[in-house]
Design a protein around this motif. Sequence first.
Motif, PDB file in Angstrom:
ATOM      1  N   ASN A 203       8.487   6.002  22.545  1.00 63.64           N
ATOM      2  CA  ASN A 203       7.931   5.003  23.464  1.00 63.64           C
ATOM      3  C   ASN A 203       6.615   5.442  24.101  1.00 63.64           C
ATOM      4  N   VAL A 204       5.945   6.428  23.482  1.00 63.16           N
ATOM      5  CA  VAL A 204       4.605   6.825  23.900  1.00 63.16           C
ATOM      6  C   VAL A 204       3.683   6.759  22.688  1.00 63.16           C
ATOM      7  N   TRP A 205       2.645   5.937  22.779  1.00 62.12           N
ATOM      8  CA  TRP A 205       1.664   5.797  21.701  1.00 62.12           C
ATOM      9  C   TRP A 205       0.570   6.854  21.860  1.00 62.12           C
ATOM     10  N   ASP A 206      -0.074   7.215  20.764  1.00 56.47           N
ATOM     11  CA  ASP A 206      -1.152   8.206  20.788  1.00 56.47           C
ATOM     12  C   ASP A 206      -2.513   7.518  20.674  1.00 56.47           C
ATOM     13  N   TRP A 207      -3.430   7.893  21.571  1.00 59.15           N
ATOM     14  CA  TRP A 207      -4.814   7.435  21.426  1.00 59.15           C
ATOM     15  C   TRP A 207      -5.433   8.039  20.162  1.00 59.15           C
ATOM     16  N   THR A 208      -6.255   7.261  19.468  1.00 55.22           N
ATOM     17  CA  THR A 208      -7.055   7.785  18.368  1.00 55.22           C
ATOM     18  C   THR A 208      -8.532   7.537  18.676  1.00 55.22           C
ATOM     19  N   ASP A 209      -9.391   8.141  17.867  1.00 56.60           N
ATOM     20  CA  ASP A 209     -10.828   7.942  18.046  1.00 56.60           C
ATOM     21  C   ASP A 209     -11.370   6.788  17.213  1.00 56.60           C
ATOM     22  N   THR A 210     -10.515   6.071  16.522  1.00 55.90           N
ATOM     23  CA  THR A 210     -10.961   4.990  15.658  1.00 55.90           C
ATOM     24  C   THR A 210     -11.330   3.762  16.484  1.00 55.90           C
ATOM     25  N   CYS A 211     -12.499   3.217  16.207  1.00 55.85           N
ATOM     26  CA  CYS A 211     -12.999   2.042  16.928  1.00 55.85           C
ATOM     27  C   CYS A 211     -12.415   0.756  16.344  1.00 55.85           C
ATOM     28  N   PHE A 212     -12.369  -0.279  17.161  1.00 55.03           N
ATOM     29  CA  PHE A 212     -11.919  -1.589  16.704  1.00 55.03           C
ATOM     30  C   PHE A 212     -13.016  -2.226  15.860  1.00 55.03           C
ATOM     31  N   THR A 213     -12.655  -2.660  14.671  1.00 57.96           N
ATOM     32  CA  THR A 213     -13.637  -3.234  13.747  1.00 57.96           C
ATOM     33  C   THR A 213     -13.217  -4.635  13.313  1.00 57.96           C
ATOM     34  N   THR A 214     -14.196  -5.435  12.984  1.00 59.82           N
ATOM     35  CA  THR A 214     -13.957  -6.769  12.452  1.00 59.82           C
ATOM     36  C   THR A 214     -14.540  -6.852  11.049  1.00 59.82           C
ATOM     37  N   TYR A 215     -13.780  -7.450  10.133  1.00 60.25           N
ATOM     38  CA  TYR A 215     -14.188  -7.548   8.740  1.00 60.25           C
ATOM     39  C   TYR A 215     -14.183  -9.003   8.285  1.00 60.25           C
ATOM     40  N   ALA A 216     -15.090  -9.310   7.384  1.00 64.50           N
ATOM     41  CA  ALA A 216     -15.091 -10.611   6.712  1.00 64.50           C
ATOM     42  C   ALA A 216     -14.405 -10.441   5.363  1.00 64.50           C
ATOM     43  N   VAL A 217     -13.435 -11.289   5.092  1.00 61.26           N
ATOM     44  CA  VAL A 217     -12.669 -11.218   3.850  1.00 61.26           C
ATOM     45  C   VAL A 217     -13.171 -12.296   2.904  1.00 61.26           C
ATOM     46  N   GLY A 218     -13.496 -11.905   1.682  1.00 58.62           N
ATOM     47  CA  GLY A 218     -13.980 -12.848   0.685  1.00 58.62           C
ATOM     48  C   GLY A 218     -12.913 -13.190  -0.338  1.00 58.62           C
ATOM     49  N   GLU A 219     -13.327 -13.316  -1.549  1.00 59.55           N
ATOM     50  CA  GLU A 219     -12.411 -13.666  -2.622  1.00 59.55           C
ATOM     51  C   GLU A 219     -11.490 -12.492  -2.949  1.00 59.55           C
ATOM     52  N   GLU A 220     -10.359 -12.806  -3.560  1.00 55.86           N
ATOM     53  CA  GLU A 220      -9.397 -11.769  -3.931  1.00 55.86           C
ATOM     54  C   GLU A 220     -10.042 -10.763  -4.879  1.00 55.86           C
ATOM     55  N   GLY A 221      -9.798  -9.505  -4.632  1.00 57.98           N
ATOM     56  CA  GLY A 221     -10.374  -8.454  -5.462  1.00 57.98           C
ATOM     57  C   GLY A 221     -11.700  -7.933  -4.941  1.00 57.98           C
ATOM     58  N   VAL A 222     -12.258  -8.596  -3.935  1.00 57.96           N
ATOM     59  CA  VAL A 222     -13.525  -8.154  -3.350  1.00 57.96           C
ATOM     60  C   VAL A 222     -13.227  -7.458  -2.030  1.00 57.96           C
ATOM     61  N   ALA A 223     -13.775  -6.264  -1.853  1.00 57.37           N
ATOM     62  CA  ALA A 223     -13.502  -5.476  -0.653  1.00 57.37           C
ATOM     63  C   ALA A 223     -14.014  -6.185   0.593  1.00 57.37           C
ATOM     64  N   PRO A 224     -13.272  -6.120   1.696  1.00 56.41           N
ATOM     65  CA  PRO A 224     -13.741  -6.717   2.958  1.00 56.41           C
ATOM     66  C   PRO A 224     -15.051  -6.069   3.407  1.00 56.41           C
ATOM     67  N   VAL A 225     -15.867  -6.836   4.103  1.00 58.15           N
ATOM     68  CA  VAL A 225     -17.152  -6.345   4.602  1.00 58.15           C
ATOM     69  C   VAL A 225     -17.081  -6.234   6.117  1.00 58.15           C
ATOM     70  N   MET A 226     -17.368  -5.046   6.655  1.00 61.63           N
ATOM     71  CA  MET A 226     -17.338  -4.869   8.094  1.00 61.63           C
ATOM     72  C   MET A 226     -18.505  -5.625   8.727  1.00 61.63           C
ATOM     73  N   THR A 227     -18.194  -6.463   9.713  1.00 64.04           N
ATOM     74  CA  THR A 227     -19.230  -7.245  10.381  1.00 64.04           C
ATOM     75  C   THR A 227     -19.549  -6.722  11.777  1.00 64.04           C
ATOM     76  N   SER A 228     -18.612  -5.974  12.375  1.00 59.83           N
ATOM     77  CA  SER A 228     -18.884  -5.394  13.695  1.00 59.83           C
ATOM     78  C   SER A 228     -17.942  -4.226  13.949  1.00 59.83           C
ATOM     79  N   GLU A 229     -18.417  -3.314  14.788  1.00 65.35           N
ATOM     80  CA  GLU A 229     -17.605  -2.175  15.222  1.00 65.35           C
ATOM     81  C   GLU A 229     -17.722  -2.077  16.735  1.00 65.35           C
ATOM     82  N   ASN A 230     -16.602  -2.121  17.425  1.00 66.04           N
ATOM     83  CA  ASN A 230     -16.588  -2.116  18.880  1.00 66.04           C
ATOM     84  C   ASN A 230     -15.894  -0.847  19.362  1.00 66.04           C
TER      85      ASN A 230
END
Length: 293
Positions: A203-230
């Motif tokens: 019941n205790v979560w661990d902080w990580t250094d990973t930032c919150f990111t947003t990705y745009a998802v395209g067609e199947e088989g195409v890797a998501p593209v990061m649009t922002s990092e917060n």
Amino acid sequence: MRRHLRHLFALLAAAGLLAACTGDVKPLAAAPDQSLAPIPAGERSIRMSGQFLKGQMVVAAPMENARVEREFSIMRRQVSQAEYAECVADGGCKALDKDYRDNTDPDKPVVGVSWVDATAYAKWYSGKTGRHYRLPTYVEWAHAAGAAFEDISVIDIADASNPALRWIAEYEIESARASTDSTPKPFGTFGVTSTGLQDIGGNVWDWTDTCFTTYAVGEEGVAPVMTSENCGIRVLAGKHIGYIIDFIRDPTSGACSVGIPPNNLGIRLVLDESGQSRAPQAGGNLFQRLGLS
């Protein structure tokens, strides 16, 4: 004889005065031992962290083969209440809020800490030990957790006419796994993984250094593209993934992006022998850190 007795009493008094002067200087808490678990390099399939949008719809995060390129060491248990209290007493960490300030148990994890607090502790602990400690990345944490980390996510609910369906489904999944008891427990209460880590999924979560990111998802088989990092919002690792503003100490205050918030926020550090700091700084004002400027 009397002169010798007076001399002896003077020595004893001096010894007592010396002990009183040094009484506030205490070594790092050693019970239980804060040992490290060696985690070999390797690859595992995990769900990517962040938000994934197909047009305006939130869709399931895709799986990725996340590679950890080199062996690293991570704390077997989370930082204890007593250890964090030492950092506060030494001026390296900010005092906890009043509900947690008197918690100094060496056998229980510190809770009520923000990402800012966690990085301050890592800096202080590095200075005390002469070795470089930092927060893990989300990939490192998941890799270290091994089979004990089970990523359960909503897969195929994306309805443009009712986007709330996904949120409701995620809420139901997380509710089923959520602990109603948020009281910090003694180390080892939630078991030990095959990799040697205690209380993964407790019941205790661990902080990580990973930032919150947003990705745009395209067609199947195409890797998501990061649009922002917060980097004003960081990833929390535990029973389920969480996203919380870096200065928040209380996860129940509405700081989560969606779903059930973590019970508690804690600290588990990685020993980084590379000599290169990977801990991003929380620079800029609040709006800049939250990507609103």
